[in-house]
Design a protein around this motif. Sequence first.
Motif, PDB file in Angstrom:
ATOM      1  N   LEU A  54      24.947   5.122   0.056  1.00 33.45           N
ATOM      2  CA  LEU A  54      26.283   4.553  -0.116  1.00 33.45           C
ATOM      3  C   LEU A  54      26.370   3.311   0.752  1.00 33.45           C
ATOM      4  O   LEU A  54      26.001   3.344   1.929  1.00 33.45           O
ATOM      5  CB  LEU A  54      27.345   5.572   0.314  1.00 33.45           C
ATOM      6  CG  LEU A  54      28.797   5.089   0.306  1.00 33.45           C
ATOM      7  CD1 LEU A  54      29.268   4.788  -1.109  1.00 33.45           C
ATOM      8  CD2 LEU A  54      29.713   6.116   0.953  1.00 33.45           C
ATOM      9  N   ARG A  83      25.867  12.291  -6.417  1.00 36.31           N
ATOM     10  CA  ARG A  83      25.066  13.135  -5.543  1.00 36.31           C
ATOM     11  C   ARG A  83      25.016  14.555  -6.105  1.00 36.31           C
ATOM     12  O   ARG A  83      23.981  15.204  -6.102  1.00 36.31           O
ATOM     13  CB  ARG A  83      25.632  13.127  -4.128  1.00 36.31           C
ATOM     14  CG  ARG A  83      24.545  13.379  -3.098  1.00 36.31           C
ATOM     15  CD  ARG A  83      25.038  13.150  -1.721  1.00 36.31           C
ATOM     16  NE  ARG A  83      26.206  13.972  -1.436  1.00 36.31           N
ATOM     17  CZ  ARG A  83      26.805  14.015  -0.256  1.00 36.31           C
ATOM     18  NH1 ARG A  83      26.357  13.271   0.734  1.00 36.31           N
ATOM     19  NH2 ARG A  83      27.855  14.766  -0.071  1.00 36.31           N
ATOM     20  N   GLU A 112      33.146   5.744  -3.154  1.00 41.87           N
ATOM     21  CA  GLU A 112      32.843   7.035  -2.537  1.00 41.87           C
ATOM     22  C   GLU A 112      32.882   8.156  -3.555  1.00 41.87           C
ATOM     23  O   GLU A 112      32.064   9.077  -3.535  1.00 41.87           O
ATOM     24  CB  GLU A 112      33.822   7.305  -1.394  1.00 41.87           C
ATOM     25  CG  GLU A 112      33.438   6.512  -0.153  1.00 41.87           C
ATOM     26  CD  GLU A 112      34.583   6.402   0.841  1.00 41.87           C
ATOM     27  OE1 GLU A 112      35.484   7.259   0.785  1.00 41.87           O
ATOM     28  OE2 GLU A 112      34.555   5.443   1.629  1.00 41.87           O
ATOM     29  N   ILE A 144      20.369   9.174  -2.997  1.00 45.63           N
ATOM     30  CA  ILE A 144      21.361   8.121  -3.214  1.00 45.63           C
ATOM     31  C   ILE A 144      21.880   7.599  -1.893  1.00 45.63           C
ATOM     32  O   ILE A 144      22.110   8.382  -0.957  1.00 45.63           O
ATOM     33  CB  ILE A 144      22.595   8.654  -3.968  1.00 45.63           C
ATOM     34  CG1 ILE A 144      22.177   9.433  -5.197  1.00 45.63           C
ATOM     35  CG2 ILE A 144      23.515   7.518  -4.365  1.00 45.63           C
ATOM     36  CD1 ILE A 144      23.355   9.957  -5.959  1.00 45.63           C
ATOM     37  N   VAL A 163      25.097   3.205  -4.330  1.00 42.81           N
ATOM     38  CA  VAL A 163      26.440   3.023  -4.846  1.00 42.81           C
ATOM     39  C   VAL A 163      27.208   2.250  -3.799  1.00 42.81           C
ATOM     40  O   VAL A 163      27.057   2.521  -2.604  1.00 42.81           O
ATOM     41  CB  VAL A 163      27.131   4.385  -5.069  1.00 42.81           C
ATOM     42  CG1 VAL A 163      28.566   4.190  -5.539  1.00 42.81           C
ATOM     43  CG2 VAL A 163      26.364   5.222  -6.074  1.00 42.81           C
ATOM     44  N   TYR A 210      29.843   8.062  -5.565  1.00 43.73           N
ATOM     45  CA  TYR A 210      28.749   8.527  -4.714  1.00 43.73           C
ATOM     46  C   TYR A 210      28.713  10.056  -4.686  1.00 43.73           C
ATOM     47  O   TYR A 210      27.669  10.671  -4.908  1.00 43.73           O
ATOM     48  CB  TYR A 210      28.941   7.943  -3.314  1.00 43.73           C
ATOM     49  CG  TYR A 210      28.006   8.506  -2.273  1.00 43.73           C
ATOM     50  CD1 TYR A 210      26.655   8.175  -2.280  1.00 43.73           C
ATOM     51  CD2 TYR A 210      28.482   9.361  -1.276  1.00 43.73           C
ATOM     52  CE1 TYR A 210      25.801   8.687  -1.321  1.00 43.73           C
ATOM     53  CE2 TYR A 210      27.639   9.874  -0.314  1.00 43.73           C
ATOM     54  CZ  TYR A 210      26.298   9.539  -0.345  1.00 43.73           C
ATOM     55  OH  TYR A 210      25.452  10.056   0.606  1.00 43.73           O
TER      56      TYR A 210
END
Length: 682
Positions: free
Chosen positions: A342, A330, A323, A340, A368, A326
Amino acid sequence: MTKDLAIPVDTLRYVGSKRAKLLSQLGILTVGDLLYHFPRRYADRRQLKKLDEIIPGAQETVRVCISRWEEKQVRPRLSISRALIKDERGSGYAVWYNQPYIKKKLPPGTTVLLTGSVGRYGFWPELRVEDYEIEGEMDNLNVGRITPFYPSTAGLSQRWFRLIIYLALQEYAAAAPDILPLSLRQRYRLPGIEKALWGMHFPKDEDERRQSRRRFVYEELLLWELGLVLGNRNREKNVGIAHRGGSELVARFLAGLPFKLTAAQERVLGEIFADMESEKPMARLLQGDVGSGKTVVAAAALVKAIAGGWQGALMAPTEILAEQHYLNLRRYLTPLGIKIGLLTSSLNQREREEVLAGLEAGSLPLVVGTHALIQEGVNFRALGLVVIDEQHRFGVRQRASLQQKGDRCDLLVMTATPIPRTLALVAYGDLDISIIDELPPGRQKVITRVLTESQRHKAYALIERELAYGHQAYVICPLIEESEKLEAEAATAVFERLQREVFPSWRVSLLHGRLSAAEKEEVMQKFYRGESHILVATTVVEVGVDVPNATVMLIEDADRYGLAQLHQLRGRIGRGTAQSYCLLLTRSKDGAVRQRLKILEQTSNGFAIAEEDLRLRGPGEFFGERQHGLPEFRIAVLPDDMAALEQARKDARSLVDQGLIYRPEFQALLRVVDNKVKNLQL
Ligand code: ADP
Ligand code: MG
C-alpha cells in the motif's frame, strides 16, 4: 500568398509590452491566437432610436449631437460628466461616470452614436452611456452594429480589443491560411477563413455570425477527433506486452470468490483478457454502476498479469478508497500467495521505503495507492498493468504518468460515474469502452424518498427503526463546494445535534475531509466493526466505502447535489441483502427542484440518471468544477453541438481510414493535429 499568423502579437499597433503581457495571460501570444480569440457575447446595437422614442429602463442606441457639457465632482471618487444631447426630434442628456477626459474627446458640435441604459434626469430622458462612437470615425466598432464582447482581463478594455482585432483582421484576414480544405467547406457550406473570421468578430447580421460559428465549431471538433483517431492509430502500431497464460491462477482466484461472476462481469473480463493477450497496448475504460463489481474484474486482470511475471498497480483518488481496495485485494489474493503493498502519503519513512524497494526489485508484484504512486522515486522492475479507479478524478496527464512508469504497459481505467454515451465519446474517445450493465443478484432496490423539512421527523423515525434492527445509518451533510473548512464545521454541527438531541442512546461518529488520514481510518474502522451506529459524513464517503450493514442514508440539503452525485452517494447503501432506504431532505420550496430530486425515487439506473442530469444542468454543472477529463473546447458547447461532434467524428475516421488525410490539401490541418497529439501524449 498566405501570411504567417505565428508572429508575436506585439508586432501589432497599439500592443506594447505591457498589454502583450496581459494578452499572454489570456493565452494570446501570436496574431493567430488573437484572431481566434472569439467574442464571449454580442450586443445588438444596430437599431438607432430617436430621443423621443427611447424608453426608461431599456437598453437603447441613439445618434445625436453633443450640445453642451456640465461637470460635477460628487464625491472625491465620483465625478459626473453630463452632456446635453439633441437630435432632430428632441433632446435629453447623456452621462458618463468617472471619465473626465470624455468632454475633450467629444466637444460640442460632435455627432456621436451612444448606447446605454435609459434613465431620467428631471423631465428629460438620460442615457447612462456604456459605449460611444464618433460618427465617421473607424467603422463604428462599438456602436451601431452587432458589437462583440471579448473574454478579457483587468487592464484590457473592450474598446481596445475591438480596435486591435479589427486592425489585425484588416491586415491578416485576407491572407490567413485556411486549414479546412475546400472540399470539406463545400460539403458543409462553411465559409472560408477570411469571411468566417470577420463574421465571428464583426458580423453584419445574425446569420453571418451563425455561419461563421458553425465553421469554427466544426474545425475545432474535427481537429479534436482527428487527434483521437491518429493518437489511437499510433498506439495500435505500438508493440506492448502480450500477457499470455495465467489462466490457471485466474481460475483459482475466481473459484475462491464467495460468489459467481455475473454474465456482465464475465463478458467484460473476456474483453479485457483479449486486450491483454494482444501485443497492442490496452487502453480500456470499464464503466459500471456503483456496486456492479468492477473491483473483482480488475483483480482478475491483475492476477493474470502477475501470473506472467509482471507487476500491477492500482491507483485510487482518496486514501479511504485506496485502503479499502488494499484490504479487499489482500483478502482475495493472499490465498494465491500474491503479496500487495500500500502506498499513500500517510506511510512512515520505513514503510514507504520497504514498498519502494519491493517494487524496484520486483519482489512486490502488486501495489495499491493514491497519487503517491506517480511521484518520483517510485520505480517498477516490470510494470505490466495499470488500473485507475474513479478515473474522472484524475487528469489525462496523471493517468499517463503512472503508465510511463512501465514500458507501454496495459491500462484499465474504471469509473462508476455513469457517463452518457454521447459524452463518453468525447471524454474518452481515446479509450475502448466496456460496460457492466447488471448488478449482482439478490440486491434490493434502494427505496428513495424526497422529504421536506416538515417531514424531518419521519426520517429520524426510520433511522431509529433501522438501528433497532441492528443496522447502521449514514447522514450526509450539506455540500459546501467553496470551502472544505466550512463544510467540516457544518458537519460538526450536524454531528453534535444528532448525538445530543436526536439519537442520544446511539453512538454517532463524524467523518470529514479535514481529519487526518489516521483519524479517518479510525472512524471508518469503528463504523465497519459496528462500534458506531450512525456515520455523519461529508461527500468523502462518496466513493468506495463498503459497509453492507448500513441500510439508511439521510442526505441533508439534497438539492445542492447533482443527480449523478446523489446516485453515487446512494450506492453506499443497498450493498447487503436487507432493504435499504435513501432519504433526500430539501428545504427548497421550488417545485422544479423537487421534481428533479424525484427522478431518483423512480429510477436506479445510473445511466438514465446521468442523461437526465446532463439534460437538466448541462455538461459544466454535470461534471462540476473538478477535473473531469473532458476537453475544454473554446468554441463548441456540449451538448448543443453534439450533432457537429458526431459528424466530425465520422469524418475524422473516414479521412484517416481512406488515407485522404495525407493528401496535400490536408497538410495544414494535419500539422495542427500532430502538434496537439504530441502535447497531449494521447
Ligand atoms: P464497484 O467497485 O463496481 O462499486 P465492487 O467491486 O466494490 O463494486 O462490488 C460491490 C460488492 O459486490 C462487493 O462487496 C463485492 O464483493 C460484491 N460482488 C461483486 N461481484 C459480485 C457477484 N458477481 N455476485 C455477488 N456479489 C458480488
Ligand atoms: Mg469500486
